[in-house]
Structure formats: structure tokens, C-alpha cells
Design a protein around this motif. Structure first.
Motif, PDB file in Angstrom:
ATOM      1  N   UNK A 135      33.477  19.739 -74.441  1.00  9.88           N
ATOM      2  CA  UNK A 135      32.058  19.771 -74.137  1.00  9.88           C
ATOM      3  C   UNK A 135      31.407  21.009 -74.748  1.00  9.88           C
ATOM      4  N   UNK A 136      30.131  20.890 -75.042  1.00 14.66           N
ATOM      5  CA  UNK A 136      29.381  22.067 -75.477  1.00 14.66           C
ATOM      6  C   UNK A 136      29.299  23.054 -74.314  1.00 14.66           C
ATOM      7  N   UNK A 137      29.017  24.302 -74.628  1.00  7.81           N
ATOM      8  CA  UNK A 137      28.948  25.335 -73.585  1.00  7.81           C
ATOM      9  C   UNK A 137      27.873  24.999 -72.555  1.00  7.81           C
ATOM     10  N   UNK A 138      26.742  24.476 -73.031  1.00  7.95           N
ATOM     11  CA  UNK A 138      25.652  24.124 -72.123  1.00  7.95           C
ATOM     12  C   UNK A 138      26.063  23.009 -71.168  1.00  7.95           C
ATOM     13  N   UNK A 139      26.796  22.026 -71.693  1.00 15.54           N
ATOM     14  CA  UNK A 139      27.234  20.914 -70.848  1.00 15.54           C
ATOM     15  C   UNK A 139      28.285  21.359 -69.838  1.00 15.54           C
ATOM     16  N   UNK A 140      29.126  22.303 -70.244  1.00 11.83           N
ATOM     17  CA  UNK A 140      30.124  22.846 -69.312  1.00 11.83           C
ATOM     18  C   UNK A 140      29.423  23.532 -68.142  1.00 11.83           C
ATOM     19  N   UNK A 141      28.403  24.312 -68.447  1.00 10.41           N
ATOM     20  CA  UNK A 141      27.671  25.012 -67.384  1.00 10.41           C
ATOM     21  C   UNK A 141      26.979  24.014 -66.463  1.00 10.41           C
ATOM     22  N   UNK A 142      26.384  22.965 -67.050  1.00 10.18           N
ATOM     23  CA  UNK A 142      25.700  21.967 -66.228  1.00 10.18           C
ATOM     24  C   UNK A 142      26.690  21.281 -65.290  1.00 10.18           C
ATOM     25  N   UNK A 143      27.854  20.908 -65.809  1.00 10.55           N
ATOM     26  CA  UNK A 143      28.841  20.197 -65.005  1.00 10.55           C
ATOM     27  C   UNK A 143      29.400  21.100 -63.912  1.00 10.55           C
ATOM     28  N   UNK A 144      29.590  22.370 -64.224  1.00 10.75           N
ATOM     29  CA  UNK A 144      30.086  23.312 -63.211  1.00 10.75           C
ATOM     30  C   UNK A 144      29.099  23.456 -62.063  1.00 10.75           C
ATOM     31  N   UNK A 145      27.800  23.400 -62.375  1.00  9.61           N
ATOM     32  CA  UNK A 145      26.773  23.606 -61.354  1.00  9.61           C
ATOM     33  C   UNK A 145      26.390  22.315 -60.632  1.00  9.61           C
ATOM     34  N   UNK A 146      26.452  21.180 -61.334  1.00  8.12           N
ATOM     35  CA  UNK A 146      25.911  19.941 -60.777  1.00  8.12           C
ATOM     36  C   UNK A 146      26.935  18.823 -60.563  1.00  8.12           C
ATOM     37  N   UNK A 147      28.124  18.957 -61.111  1.00 13.53           N
ATOM     38  CA  UNK A 147      29.116  17.903 -60.964  1.00 13.53           C
ATOM     39  C   UNK A 147      29.633  17.796 -59.539  1.00 13.53           C
ATOM     40  N   UNK A 148      29.973  16.563 -59.130  1.00 19.73           N
ATOM     41  CA  UNK A 148      30.557  16.357 -57.802  1.00 19.73           C
ATOM     42  C   UNK A 148      32.024  16.780 -57.834  1.00 19.73           C
ATOM     43  N   UNK A 149      32.383  17.695 -56.958  1.00 16.15           N
ATOM     44  CA  UNK A 149      33.725  18.275 -56.999  1.00 16.15           C
ATOM     45  C   UNK A 149      34.663  17.612 -55.973  1.00 16.15           C
ATOM     46  N   UNK A 150      35.949  17.567 -56.341  1.00 18.62           N
ATOM     47  CA  UNK A 150      36.991  17.154 -55.413  1.00 18.62           C
ATOM     48  C   UNK A 150      36.995  15.681 -55.031  1.00 18.62           C
ATOM     49  N   UNK A 151      36.438  14.817 -55.870  1.00 16.19           N
ATOM     50  CA  UNK A 151      36.420  13.383 -55.573  1.00 16.19           C
ATOM     51  C   UNK A 151      37.716  12.715 -56.045  1.00 16.19           C
ATOM     52  N   UNK A 152      37.918  11.499 -55.578  1.00  7.16           N
ATOM     53  CA  UNK A 152      39.112  10.754 -56.011  1.00  7.16           C
ATOM     54  C   UNK A 152      39.025  10.396 -57.492  1.00  7.16           C
ATOM     55  N   UNK A 153      37.863   9.916 -57.920  1.00 11.72           N
ATOM     56  CA  UNK A 153      37.698   9.415 -59.292  1.00 11.72           C
ATOM     57  C   UNK A 153      36.415   9.955 -59.904  1.00 11.72           C
ATOM     58  N   UNK A 154      36.508  10.355 -61.154  1.00 11.67           N
ATOM     59  CA  UNK A 154      35.327  10.716 -61.942  1.00 11.67           C
ATOM     60  C   UNK A 154      35.202   9.709 -63.085  1.00 11.67           C
ATOM     61  N   UNK A 155      34.024   9.109 -63.215  1.00  9.06           N
ATOM     62  CA  UNK A 155      33.767   8.125 -64.272  1.00  9.06           C
ATOM     63  C   UNK A 155      33.011   8.795 -65.408  1.00  9.06           C
ATOM     64  N   UNK A 156      33.524   8.612 -66.619  1.00 12.86           N
ATOM     65  CA  UNK A 156      32.899   9.155 -67.824  1.00 12.86           C
ATOM     66  C   UNK A 156      32.563   7.991 -68.750  1.00 12.86           C
ATOM     67  N   UNK A 157      31.324   7.912 -69.188  1.00 12.42           N
ATOM     68  CA  UNK A 157      30.902   6.908 -70.167  1.00 12.42           C
ATOM     69  C   UNK A 157      30.619   7.630 -71.473  1.00 12.42           C
ATOM     70  N   UNK A 158      31.127   7.103 -72.574  1.00  9.38           N
ATOM     71  CA  UNK A 158      30.924   7.774 -73.852  1.00  9.38           C
ATOM     72  C   UNK A 158      30.727   6.751 -74.967  1.00  9.38           C
ATOM     73  N   UNK A 159      29.822   7.068 -75.882  1.00  9.78           N
ATOM     74  CA  UNK A 159      29.553   6.158 -76.989  1.00  9.78           C
ATOM     75  C   UNK A 159      30.758   5.999 -77.916  1.00  9.78           C
TER      76      UNK A 159
END
Length: 290
Positions: A135-159
Motif C-alpha cells: 500500500x502507499x504510505x497514505x493508504x497505510x495511515x488511513x487503514x491504521x486509523x479507520x480500518x476495523x481491527x481484530x475481526x474474523x475476516x477482512x474482505x479486499x476488492x481489487x481491480x
């Protein structure tokens, strides 16, 4: 027929296809000598181009079992004009699937936050594999601040290598997958979209949100049979020691393969097994076979 005339026909076909609605109106056969103002239509289903085949039943059966271009017939030693034009259209669709950007309106409708890899453009994405795995540095920061932590499953969609696969499948697949996980009481982090992502970016995302399992829904490399095929890559707690055999993969998700709604239900079941066995890839296959 001269090449310039064929190119003009291709241009006409592409213009007409853009004008067509999604209605199921009956398609008219191509008239090779049609006037330039006449629309050219192609049937959605494969049609036999061989005149008076010796064994029609066997040929029809073979055509129904493969997307390969068989039974298209010929004009002398060359492909028929309609077959040639369809080939060019499918080739253009495959190129577009790789190079075009996904519509942000669709991502907003699906409620997917947009993250970006280190690939600045498609040229870098295609030539530098590593740039699509982080991930870009900006996206890493966004995910660290806004991502849901400690869940069973994380879904990633990518082109990935086909935006067409995302547009054609995700609107049906994602709700089906989320519903299947909810019915199994499996907690999920908010799904995210990663622009120009490769499979391995899921490892970094999983390490940031600290989920138990991560699934990437990513566009496959398009071909002449379809430009809309999607793959699902799943892994349980990836680490620096992860190898490809640790991933569970389901491919060929599209309307001509595994339909997206059906795929979503099956992927939910598979993720349930991954969490229950605390394993994925080859290890999961061995545990499930016992």
C-alpha cells in the motif's frame, strides 16, 4: 476484403455495441455487404458457422462445452468476416479490462473506501510487480486509523488485471458473501477497494487490521473467452514466512463459470472452514480430507 475496410467495420461494430441496450431483443445476422448506415449485430450465444457439418450433433456438443472458437467455419482459407470482427471485439475488451479505471460511482454505491498501492500508474503496475504488493504510505495511515481491527475476516476488492471483472461480479458477489458470513456469525471488517493491487497486498492489510483471515476478490488476467473472470484468494493469518501454497484460491468466477451469487455463498462456507481449522491452502485441503 482489404484491411482498411475491415478496420472500418470494426469501428462501426464498436459504435453500435455502445448504443445497444441491455434488452434481450432478437439479434439480426451480420450482412457482410451491408450499407455503412446499417447496424451490425452479433448474437450473444455461439452460432455454428460450418455449413453442412458431417456430424452436427457432435460439433454442437463440443461447442457447448468450451468457450474456444471452434465450429466458426471459414471463407476459403480465411476466417469469416463475422468471426474476424468478433475476435477483434473480444481482443479490444480484454485490453480495455486491463487499462481502464473502475468507475468510482460503483465503488461509492458499494460503500468501498478506496486505497492505493505504490503503483503510480498502470505502466508501473505492469512492469514492477512489487509496487502492487504494498500500500502507499497514505493508504497505510488511513487503514491504521479507520480500518476495523481484530475481526474474523477482512474482505479486499481489487481491480488487479481486470476492472471489467469487478464491475460485472462484485455487485452480486459481495452482498452474497457478507450475508453468508453473517449467517455463520463470522465478524467482518469493512470491505475496502485497493486500486492496482496484487494478491500479496492482502498480507500487509491483514497485518494492519489484525484479522484472522483475509480474502482478496481480484480481477483475473483477461482472455479472448472472457474479460470478466474474477478470483478469490484466501489465507489464514499471513506472515513474512507465507508462501503461495498457504493460499486457498477459487477462480473462474463469472456468469459463464461460477456465477457471482453462488460464488459468494461458497466462499462464506470456505472461510468458515478456514477459521475452524485455523489453516488455508494445502494445509486446509489436507485437514478437510481427513
Amino acid at each position: 476484403m482489404k484491411q482498411v475496410n475491415l478496420d472500418e467495420l470494426v469501428d462501426r461494430v464498436l459504435v453500435e455495441l455502445a448504443k445497444q441496450s441491455s434488452s434481450s431483443a432478437k439479434k439480426e445476422p451480420l450482412q457482410a455487404g451491408a450499407h455503412s448506415s446499417d447496424p451490425i449485430y452479433f448474437p450473444e450465444d455461439k452460432e455454428m458457422g460450418v455449413e453442412k457439418p458431417k456430424d452436427r450433433e457432435s460439433l454442437e456438443r463440443a461447442m457447448s462445452r468450451t468457450p474456444a472458437r471452434i465450429g466458426i467455419g471459414r471463407a476459403g482459407t480465411r476466417m469469416k468476416t463475422r468471426s474476424y470482427l468478433q475476435f477483434r471485439i473480444d481482443q479490444a475488451a480484454a485490453r480495455d479490462a486491463v487499462t481502464k479505471d473502475i468507475g468510482e460511482d460503483l465503488l461509492r454505491e458499494l460503500g468501498l473506501p478506496i486505497l492505493q498501492t505504490k503503483s503510480a500508474d498502470m505502466q508501473e503496475y505492469l512492469m514492477n510487480l512489487e509496487s502492487g504488493r504494498r500500500l502507499s504510505d497514505e493508504s497505510v495511515r488511513w487503514l491504521e486509523q479507520n480500518g476495523d481491527k481484530g475481526k474474523d475476516v477482512q474482505i479486499v476488492v481489487s481491480d488487479g488485471l481486470s476492472t471489467s471483472a469487478i464491475e460485472a461480479n462484485i455487485p452480486d458477489l459481495l452482498p452474497s458473501l457478507l450475508q453468508g458470513l453473517a449467517l455463520r456469525n463470522i465478524s467482518t471488517g469493512k470491505p475496502v477497494f485497493v486500486k492496482r493491487g496484487r494478491v500479496w497486498v492482502q498480507d500487509q492489510i491483514a497485518s494492519i487490521v489484525k484479522c484472522k483471515a483475509v480474502i482478496s476478490l481480484i480481477g483475473e488476467r483477461p482472455g479472448l473467452a472472457t474479460a470478466e473472470s474474477l478470483s478469490a484468494y484466501m489465507i489464514y493469518q499471513p506472515s513474512a514466512q507465507t508462501v503461495e501454497s498457504d493460499r486457498t484460491v477459487i477462480s473462474n468466477i463469472h456468469r459463464g463459470g461460477t456465477p457471482p451469487i453462488e460464488a459468494g455463498a461458497y466462499l462464506a462456507e470456505l472461510l468458515d472452514d478456514i477459521l475452524r481449522y485455523q489453516a488455508s491452502g494445502v494445509t486446509l485441503a489436507r485437514l478437510r480430507s481427513r
